[in-house]
Scaffold this active site. Structure first.
Site, PDB file in Angstrom:
ATOM      1  N   LYS A 227       0.846  -1.201   0.000  1.00  0.00           N
ATOM      2  CA  LYS A 227       0.000   0.000   0.000  1.00  0.00           C
ATOM      3  C   LYS A 227       0.877   1.246   0.000  1.00  0.00           C
ATOM      4  CE  LYS A 227      -3.251   2.601   2.962  1.00  0.00           C
ATOM      5  NZ  LYS A 227      -4.110   2.584   4.184  1.00  0.00           N
ATOM      6  N   ASP A 232      -2.590  10.172   3.829  1.00  0.00           N
ATOM      7  CA  ASP A 232      -3.996   9.794   3.956  1.00  0.00           C
ATOM      8  C   ASP A 232      -4.738  10.849   4.767  1.00  0.00           C
ATOM      9  OD1 ASP A 232      -6.435   8.570   4.116  1.00  0.00           O
ATOM     10  OD2 ASP A 232      -5.768   6.875   5.363  1.00  0.00           O
ATOM     11  N   LYS A 239     -10.185  12.710   8.138  1.00  0.00           N
ATOM     12  CA  LYS A 239      -9.712  12.220   9.427  1.00  0.00           C
ATOM     13  C   LYS A 239      -9.659  13.345  10.451  1.00  0.00           C
ATOM     14  CE  LYS A 239      -6.529   8.490   8.159  1.00  0.00           C
ATOM     15  NZ  LYS A 239      -7.305   7.409   8.774  1.00  0.00           N
ATOM     16  N   ARG A 313      -7.685  -0.442   0.960  1.00  0.00           N
ATOM     17  CA  ARG A 313      -8.235  -1.687   0.391  1.00  0.00           C
ATOM     18  C   ARG A 313      -8.689  -1.482  -1.046  1.00  0.00           C
ATOM     19  NH1 ARG A 313     -12.522  -2.254   5.117  1.00  0.00           N
ATOM     20  NH2 ARG A 313     -10.842  -1.110   6.145  1.00  0.00           N
TER      21      ARG A 313
HETATM   22  N1  BES Z   1      -4.331   4.339   6.926  1.00  0.00           N
HETATM   23  C1  BES Z   1      -5.512   4.098   7.685  1.00  0.00           C
HETATM   24  C2  BES Z   1      -5.309   3.072   8.787  1.00  0.00           C
HETATM   25  C3  BES Z   1      -4.380   3.430   9.894  1.00  0.00           C
HETATM   26  C4  BES Z   1      -4.719   4.399  10.806  1.00  0.00           C
HETATM   27  C5  BES Z   1      -3.206   2.727  10.064  1.00  0.00           C
HETATM   28  C6  BES Z   1      -3.870   4.680  11.849  1.00  0.00           C
HETATM   29  C7  BES Z   1      -2.359   3.001  11.099  1.00  0.00           C
HETATM   30  C8  BES Z   1      -2.694   3.990  11.996  1.00  0.00           C
HETATM   31  C9  BES Z   1      -6.612   3.581   6.768  1.00  0.00           C
HETATM   32  O1  BES Z   1      -6.614   4.094   5.497  1.00  0.00           O
HETATM   33  C10 BES Z   1      -7.904   3.928   7.411  1.00  0.00           C
HETATM   34  O2  BES Z   1      -8.191   5.098   7.528  1.00  0.00           O
HETATM   35  N2  BES Z   1      -8.664   2.915   7.822  1.00  0.00           N
HETATM   36  C11 BES Z   1      -9.922   3.123   8.465  1.00  0.00           C
HETATM   37  C12 BES Z   1     -10.913   2.200   7.855  1.00  0.00           C
HETATM   38  C13 BES Z   1     -12.354   2.499   8.203  1.00  0.00           C
HETATM   39  C14 BES Z   1     -12.786   3.839   7.617  1.00  0.00           C
HETATM   40  C15 BES Z   1     -13.248   1.390   7.665  1.00  0.00           C
HETATM   41  C16 BES Z   1      -9.717   2.826   9.941  1.00  0.00           C
HETATM   42  O3  BES Z   1      -8.908   1.955  10.290  1.00  0.00           O
HETATM   43  O4  BES Z   1     -10.343   3.500  10.743  1.00  0.00           O
HETATM   44 ZN    ZN Z   2      -4.810   4.728   4.742  1.00  0.00          ZN
HETATM   45 MN    MN Z   3      -7.650   5.922   5.338  1.00  0.00          MN
END
Ligand code: BES
Ligand code: ZN
Ligand code: MN
Length: 459
Positions: A227, A232, A239, A313
């Site tokens: 990835k 992000d 976020k 994903r």
């Molecule tokens: N990059 C993030 C996941 C992440 C966050 C990894 C903090 C390590 C530390 C990912 O893209 C994300 O935002 N995932 C969401 C998914 C949800 C919206 C279904 C998450 O984990 O909250």
């Molecule tokens: Zn992410």
């Molecule tokens: Mn994300």
């Protein structure tokens, strides 16, 4: 970084005596009185990571005693690298329960520092260790430093283009082929999900699909997928600030597979290696994908975007479909995919997922041997329908009832992954706490164990 591991030294080296708690008494029994008294008065007990700098008559350091506690964990030598002052050292003795290459590797990893922006002396302690397999260890150290440097670099200096540049440099160094599909070409070349996630970024940070191929075509096909979200923001489902703060590291998976691929190429393993990196910035603009949008994917499955922050994903879906086209005997993907992985296992223990029991066992065994911990979580089929969409084939934000966000993310990937042997690693790629040898910031996880696995399977 690997220059801290010496093959020879033209300076006088300070001898290092690594001692377990059990060995200390007999070591001191045959030592001069001065050393016995000095160790006692400094409360040196050979506890894990304890360092005692013993002066000679001139006041200069004459020897180092290093405590390794029970003598079962070589990674404590990371702390030795962090605690010694700059200079040349030579490992004299170490407990027979430890392996010399493991020690040298840990020392190399522990001396890592991210020096791109901070002005400080680059002088570091260096270790001479007679009999170690220095060339291979140095390659591992270099690769891990690359992964950490990339992950530590802020998004302003590491966007999709810079990942491409790093990949191109690596391809040139190892005589690999590389192709990169950029921007709107992703649509004509059928990477619609990669395009959708990355299209909102500025033109010079356009999304791209990087594909590097190395090794003889008749060797078994091994595919690594990482990835590469260089930042992000969460997209329109933005976020919160605390969560966004560290999102320069969201390309950690890409950095990890490039590093693992580098080890494979440096070792000249007899595989047909393909490294797939979808590199994008999950940005916000008028062109950003919206919650509720339905995307097409390379596989043809339609995806409802319930949350633009579940972007990893989406890009991995297309990359895993591409992996399938390469007829792999083994596919490994690595991604900073979910916050839920950290909730489940914390920052030090990345979960991995596979339905291949033999692969699961090999991963566990190699991770243990490499002192590079991972922990298996299940692709629990009871949660698959949490990904059901009312209007599309699948959605990217699982229903809340399923909880287990790392599991449901892995189940989403499984819809696109090769049906041959596949494992997914949901890595954190980060040390949230600063301690000697494990400096805060980017960390390389799971790739030393995976390199061991690949070396063993494809000897
Ligand atoms: N990059 C993030 C996941 C992440 C966050 C990894 C903090 C390590 C530390 C990912 O893209 C994300 O935002 N995932 C969401 C998914 C949800 C919206 C279904 C998450 O984990 O909250
Ligand atoms: Zn992410
Ligand atoms: Mn994300």
């Amino acid at each position: 970084m690997s220059d801290v591991i010496l093959k020879t030294s033209d300076q006088t080296t300070v001898p290092v005596f690594a001692l377990s708690e059990a060995e200390l008494e007999s070591y001191l029994a045959s030592a001069p009185d001065f050393l016995r008294v000095f160790a006692a008065s400094n409360a040196f007990k050979a506890k894990m990571g304890q360092v005692l700098s013993v002066p000679g008559p001139s006041g200069a350091v004459e020897r180092i005693l290093f405590g390794v506690g029970g003598g079962t964990d070589p990674t404590i030598f990371r702390a030795l690298a962090a605690k010694l002052t700059a200079g040349d050292y030579e490992l004299q003795t170490f407990p027979s329960t430890l392996n010399l290459d493991d020690i040298v590797l840990a020392f190399g990893l522990g001396s890592y520092g991210f020096d791109r922006y901070k002005h400080r002396s680059g002088a570091r302690p260096k270790l001479l260790a007679q009999g170690a397999n220095i060339d291979e260890v140095a390659q591992i150290v270099e690769a891990c430093a690359l992964a950490r440097d990339m992950t530590n670099t802020p998004a302003s200096d590491l966007g999709p283009f810079q990942i491409e540049t790093i990949a191109r440099d690596m391809a040139a160094a190892f005589k690999a082929d590389i192709s990169v599909i950029i921007g709107d070409d992703l649509l004509t070349q059928n990477y619609p999900a990669v395009h959708a996630v990355g299209r909102a970024a500025a033109a010079d940070r356009a999304p791209r699909m990087i594909e590097m191929t190395w090794g003889a075509a008749d060797h078994p096909s091994v595919v690594l997928v990482g990835k590469g979200v260089t930042f992000d923001t969460g997209g329109l489902d933005i976020k919160p600030s605390a969560g966004m703060r560290q999102m320069k590291k969201d390309m950690g998976g890409a950095a990890h597979v490039l590093a693992l691929g580098r080890m494979v190429m440096a070792a000249n393993l007899p595989v047909r290696l393909t490294i797939l990196v979808p590199a994008v910035e999950n940005a916000i603009s008028g062109d950003a994908m919206r919650p509720g949008d339905v995307l097409n994917s390379r596989k043809g499955l339609t995806i409802e975007v319930g949350n633009t922050d579940a972007e990893g994903r989406l890009i991995l879906a297309d990359a895993l479909t591409r992996a399938t086209e390469l007829n792999p005997v083994l596919t490994l993907d690595m991604a900073t995919l979910t916050g839920a992985a950290r909730v489940a296992l914390g920052p030090q223990l990345p979960p991995y997922f596979t339905d291949d029991e033999a692969l699961a066992a090999d991963i566990a065994a190699c991770a243990l041997e490499a002192h590079d911990p991972v922990w298996r979580l299940p692709l629990w089929k009871g949660y698959v329908d949490a990904l059901d969409s009312d209007i599309a084939d699948i959605k990217n934000d699982p229903d809340g009832w399923a909880q287990a966000g790392s599991v449901t993310a892995a189940l989403f990937l499984q819809k696109f992954a090769p049906t041959t042997s596949w494992a997914h690693f949901d890595i954190f790629a980060w040390n949230p706490r600063n301690r000697p040898g494990w400096t805060s910031g980017a960390e390389a996880q799971a790739i030393r164990g995976l390199y061991r696995l690949l070396s063993r399977r494809f000897a």
